[in-house]
Design a protein around this motif. Structure first.
Motif, PDB file in Angstrom:
ATOM      1  N   ARG A   2       3.654  41.276  39.782  1.00 52.29           N
ATOM      2  CA  ARG A   2       4.304  40.382  38.819  1.00 52.29           C
ATOM      3  C   ARG A   2       4.832  39.131  39.506  1.00 52.29           C
ATOM      4  NH1 ARG A   2       7.945  44.592  35.143  1.00 52.29           N
ATOM      5  NH2 ARG A   2       6.218  45.951  34.526  1.00 52.29           N
ATOM      6  N   ALA A   3       5.366  39.296  40.705  1.00 57.16           N
ATOM      7  CA  ALA A   3       5.877  38.146  41.445  1.00 57.16           C
ATOM      8  C   ALA A   3       4.746  37.183  41.810  1.00 57.16           C
ATOM      9  CB  ALA A   3       6.605  38.614  42.703  1.00 57.16           C
ATOM     10  N   VAL A   4       3.613  37.735  42.255  1.00 56.00           N
ATOM     11  CA  VAL A   4       2.469  36.890  42.587  1.00 56.00           C
ATOM     12  C   VAL A   4       1.969  36.169  41.339  1.00 56.00           C
ATOM     13  CG1 VAL A   4       0.090  36.870  43.440  1.00 56.00           C
ATOM     14  CG2 VAL A   4       1.810  38.296  44.569  1.00 56.00           C
ATOM     15  N   ARG A   5       1.925  36.880  40.220  1.00 44.46           N
ATOM     16  CA  ARG A   5       1.498  36.255  38.970  1.00 44.46           C
ATOM     17  C   ARG A   5       2.421  35.089  38.591  1.00 44.46           C
ATOM     18  NH1 ARG A   5      -2.235  38.745  35.771  1.00 44.46           N
ATOM     19  NH2 ARG A   5      -2.851  40.878  36.312  1.00 44.46           N
ATOM     20  N   ALA A   6       3.716  35.262  38.809  1.00 44.59           N
ATOM     21  CA  ALA A   6       4.671  34.206  38.480  1.00 44.59           C
ATOM     22  C   ALA A   6       4.412  32.958  39.322  1.00 44.59           C
ATOM     23  CB  ALA A   6       6.097  34.707  38.687  1.00 44.59           C
TER      24      ALA A   6
ATOM     25  N   ALA B 275      13.242  30.001  39.498  1.00 44.68           N
ATOM     26  CA  ALA B 275      13.015  28.654  40.035  1.00 44.68           C
ATOM     27  C   ALA B 275      12.390  28.716  41.422  1.00 44.68           C
ATOM     28  CB  ALA B 275      14.333  27.886  40.082  1.00 44.68           C
ATOM     29  N   GLN B 276      12.805  29.678  42.237  1.00 49.28           N
ATOM     30  CA  GLN B 276      12.234  29.810  43.575  1.00 49.28           C
ATOM     31  C   GLN B 276      10.733  30.131  43.511  1.00 49.28           C
ATOM     32  OE1 GLN B 276      14.783  32.783  45.524  1.00 49.28           O
ATOM     33  NE2 GLN B 276      15.457  31.168  46.908  1.00 49.28           N
ATOM     34  N   LEU B 277      10.360  31.070  42.667  1.00 53.76           N
ATOM     35  CA  LEU B 277       8.951  31.444  42.542  1.00 53.76           C
ATOM     36  C   LEU B 277       8.122  30.250  42.063  1.00 53.76           C
ATOM     37  CD1 LEU B 277       9.406  34.986  40.944  1.00 53.76           C
ATOM     38  CD2 LEU B 277       8.633  34.489  43.279  1.00 53.76           C
ATOM     39  N   ALA B 278       8.681  29.487  41.119  1.00 51.99           N
ATOM     40  CA  ALA B 278       7.979  28.306  40.622  1.00 51.99           C
ATOM     41  C   ALA B 278       7.823  27.257  41.720  1.00 51.99           C
ATOM     42  CB  ALA B 278       8.722  27.724  39.429  1.00 51.99           C
ATOM     43  N   THR B 279       8.845  27.112  42.548  1.00 52.63           N
ATOM     44  CA  THR B 279       8.777  26.138  43.640  1.00 52.63           C
ATOM     45  C   THR B 279       7.675  26.486  44.629  1.00 52.63           C
ATOM     46  OG1 THR B 279      11.131  25.586  43.465  1.00 52.63           O
ATOM     47  CG2 THR B 279      10.057  25.116  45.565  1.00 52.63           C
ATOM     48  N   VAL B 280       7.559  27.763  44.962  1.00 54.69           N
ATOM     49  CA  VAL B 280       6.490  28.176  45.876  1.00 54.69           C
ATOM     50  C   VAL B 280       5.125  27.845  45.284  1.00 54.69           C
ATOM     51  CG1 VAL B 280       5.360  30.145  46.974  1.00 54.69           C
ATOM     52  CG2 VAL B 280       7.848  29.986  46.979  1.00 54.69           C
ATOM     53  N   GLY B 281       4.939  28.128  44.003  1.00 56.41           N
ATOM     54  CA  GLY B 281       3.667  27.816  43.359  1.00 56.41           C
ATOM     55  C   GLY B 281       3.328  26.344  43.411  1.00 56.41           C
ATOM     56  N   ARG B 282       4.328  25.494  43.202  1.00 54.01           N
ATOM     57  CA  ARG B 282       4.096  24.048  43.255  1.00 54.01           C
ATOM     58  C   ARG B 282       3.833  23.582  44.682  1.00 54.01           C
ATOM     59  NH1 ARG B 282       8.459  24.154  39.550  1.00 54.01           N
ATOM     60  NH2 ARG B 282       9.917  23.578  41.211  1.00 54.01           N
ATOM     61  N   GLN B 283       4.547  24.158  45.656  1.00 52.27           N
ATOM     62  CA  GLN B 283       4.358  23.730  47.040  1.00 52.27           C
ATOM     63  C   GLN B 283       2.936  24.016  47.530  1.00 52.27           C
ATOM     64  OE1 GLN B 283       7.514  25.598  49.303  1.00 52.27           O
ATOM     65  NE2 GLN B 283       8.956  23.935  48.877  1.00 52.27           N
ATOM     66  N   VAL B 284       2.389  25.155  47.146  1.00 51.71           N
ATOM     67  CA  VAL B 284       1.016  25.477  47.549  1.00 51.71           C
ATOM     68  C   VAL B 284       0.045  24.430  46.997  1.00 51.71           C
ATOM     69  CG1 VAL B 284      -0.863  27.149  47.358  1.00 51.71           C
ATOM     70  CG2 VAL B 284       1.463  27.952  47.755  1.00 51.71           C
ATOM     71  N   VAL B 285       0.226  24.057  45.739  1.00 52.69           N
ATOM     72  CA  VAL B 285      -0.661  23.066  45.108  1.00 52.69           C
ATOM     73  C   VAL B 285      -0.479  21.690  45.742  1.00 52.69           C
ATOM     74  CG1 VAL B 285      -1.252  21.891  42.950  1.00 52.69           C
ATOM     75  CG2 VAL B 285      -0.727  24.340  42.936  1.00 52.69           C
ATOM     76  N   GLU B 286       0.757  21.302  45.992  1.00 49.42           N
ATOM     77  CA  GLU B 286       1.018  19.997  46.595  1.00 49.42           C
ATOM     78  C   GLU B 286       0.348  19.875  47.962  1.00 49.42           C
ATOM     79  OE1 GLU B 286       5.246  19.897  46.621  1.00 49.42           O
ATOM     80  OE2 GLU B 286       5.420  19.540  44.455  1.00 49.42           O
ATOM     81  N   PHE B 287       0.447  20.927  48.771  1.00 44.23           N
ATOM     82  CA  PHE B 287      -0.181  20.899  50.094  1.00 44.23           C
ATOM     83  C   PHE B 287      -1.701  20.851  49.958  1.00 44.23           C
ATOM     84  CE2 PHE B 287      -1.992  22.633  53.934  1.00 44.23           C
ATOM     85  CZ  PHE B 287      -1.198  22.121  54.942  1.00 44.23           C
ATOM     86  N   ALA B 288      -2.246  21.643  49.022  1.00 42.87           N
ATOM     87  CA  ALA B 288      -3.690  21.653  48.826  1.00 42.87           C
ATOM     88  C   ALA B 288      -4.204  20.267  48.455  1.00 42.87           C
ATOM     89  CB  ALA B 288      -4.063  22.667  47.737  1.00 42.87           C
ATOM     90  N   ARG B 289      -3.454  19.565  47.640  1.00 47.09           N
ATOM     91  CA  ARG B 289      -3.878  18.223  47.236  1.00 47.09           C
ATOM     92  C   ARG B 289      -3.770  17.244  48.397  1.00 47.09           C
ATOM     93  NH1 ARG B 289      -1.603  18.902  41.332  1.00 47.09           N
ATOM     94  NH2 ARG B 289      -3.574  19.178  40.241  1.00 47.09           N
ATOM     95  N   MET B 290      -2.783  17.400  49.238  1.00 45.91           N
ATOM     96  CA  MET B 290      -2.662  16.526  50.396  1.00 45.91           C
ATOM     97  C   MET B 290      -3.816  16.720  51.368  1.00 45.91           C
ATOM     98  SD  MET B 290       1.390  16.279  51.417  1.00 45.91           S
ATOM     99  CE  MET B 290       1.688  18.032  51.509  1.00 45.91           C
ATOM    100  N   ARG B 291      -4.357  17.931  51.410  1.00 44.86           N
ATOM    101  CA  ARG B 291      -5.459  18.243  52.329  1.00 44.86           C
ATOM    102  C   ARG B 291      -6.821  17.861  51.756  1.00 44.86           C
ATOM    103  NH1 ARG B 291      -4.960  19.566  57.589  1.00 44.86           N
ATOM    104  NH2 ARG B 291      -6.828  20.830  57.374  1.00 44.86           N
ATOM    105  N   THR B 292      -6.873  17.502  50.484  1.00 41.46           N
ATOM    106  CA  THR B 292      -8.150  17.149  49.854  1.00 41.46           C
ATOM    107  C   THR B 292      -8.602  15.779  50.358  1.00 41.46           C
ATOM    108  OG1 THR B 292      -7.604  18.394  47.865  1.00 41.46           O
ATOM    109  CG2 THR B 292      -9.360  16.745  47.692  1.00 41.46           C
ATOM    110  N   PRO B 293      -9.840  15.685  50.897  1.00 43.48           N
ATOM    111  CA  PRO B 293     -10.334  14.392  51.393  1.00 43.48           C
ATOM    112  C   PRO B 293     -10.378  13.351  50.282  1.00 43.48           C
ATOM    113  CG  PRO B 293     -11.745  16.195  52.137  1.00 43.48           C
ATOM    114  CD  PRO B 293     -10.804  16.771  51.115  1.00 43.48           C
ATOM    115  N   VAL B 294     -10.017  12.125  50.598  1.00 49.67           N
ATOM    116  CA  VAL B 294     -10.056  11.029  49.642  1.00 49.67           C
ATOM    117  C   VAL B 294     -11.430  10.375  49.684  1.00 49.67           C
ATOM    118  CG1 VAL B 294      -9.064   8.810  48.991  1.00 49.67           C
ATOM    119  CG2 VAL B 294      -7.604  10.626  49.891  1.00 49.67           C
ATOM    120  N   GLY B 295     -12.012  10.121  48.491  1.00 45.50           N
ATOM    121  CA  GLY B 295     -13.311   9.470  48.421  1.00 45.50           C
ATOM    122  C   GLY B 295     -14.428  10.425  48.651  1.00 45.50           C
TER     123      GLY B 295
END
Length: 213
Positions: free
Chosen positions: A42-46, A193-213
């Motif tokens: 359930r925590a992972v799903r959140a 809120a903590q679980l939601a923050t972790v979910g957003r942080q993973v996505v934010e990092f993934a987007r930063m690692r995505t090559p531009v262009g």
């Protein structure tokens, strides 16, 4: 074939097939116990729900998917479930790993699944290289905190990047919702809120690692 929460189907052989060019990052969740719907699952799903709200595609490998044969170094034969796990991680832009704390450490079920990532040692992105990993631990008591440190060490050993925030959950004091469609994944607003923050942080990092262009 791997089906994500947004209905996109990714080809294991060719990650580009079935995913639109503007598809969000793929976040794969690994965790749970042999019991479906456990507090850990359930925590992972959140966390994955928060990642999806941030625009990611998500895939959960939970109780049933993690019941794999004991990892054997040097063994080349793999069950379909083991191949699915390794293929999903190979495609992932980020991960969420959840484990119950068993006697102060990561559960055997989850650790065995992570041991299979040795199959990615020769991959273009070996192990968890270049990927953020959100770490979540559940326990009946205070041992969740020490197990969280151990899980983060495992992620480091696999060359992953643990998110700045990891979550240790004492299930004696909070209840995780079986249905988080209301946005309340727990009965504790701070933990939700903590679980939601972790979910957003993973996505934010993934987007930063995505090559531009």
């Amino acid at each position: 074939m791997l089906e994500t929460n947004q209905g996109s189907v990714l080809s294991v052989e060719n990650p580009g097939v079935g995913a639109p060019a503007d598809a969000g990052p793929l976040i794969v969740g690994i965790g749970g116990t042999v019991r479906s719907g456990s507090s850990t699952e359930r925590a992972v799903r959140a966390v994955l729900a928060a990642s999806a709200s941030a625009g990611a595609r998500t895939l959960l490998l939970g109780a049933e998917e993690l019941q794999l044969p004991l990892y054997t170094p040097g063994e080349s034969l793999r069950t379909p479930a083991a191949r699915r796990l390794v293929d999903a991680v190979a495609l992932a832009d980020g991960l969420v790993i959840g484990t119950p704390a068993y006697h102060g450490g990561v559960s055997g079920l989850v650790k065995n699944a992570l041991d299979y990532l040795e199959d990615l040692r020769e991959d273009a992105r070996p192990y968890l290289h270049g990927r953020a990993v959100g770490c979540v631990v559940t326990a009946r008591g205070a041992q969740a905190a020490s197990t969280l440190a151990g899980l983060r060490s495992v992620v480091h050993a696999l060359r992953g990047w643990p998110t700045p925030l990891g979550v240790a959950i004492n299930t004696e004091s909070v209840t995780l919702a079986s249905d988080d469609s209301t946005g309340d994944s727990t009965d504790d607003p701070h933990l939700t809120a903590q679980l939601a923050t972790v979910g957003r942080q993973v996505v934010e990092f993934a987007r930063m690692r995505t090559p531009v262009g």
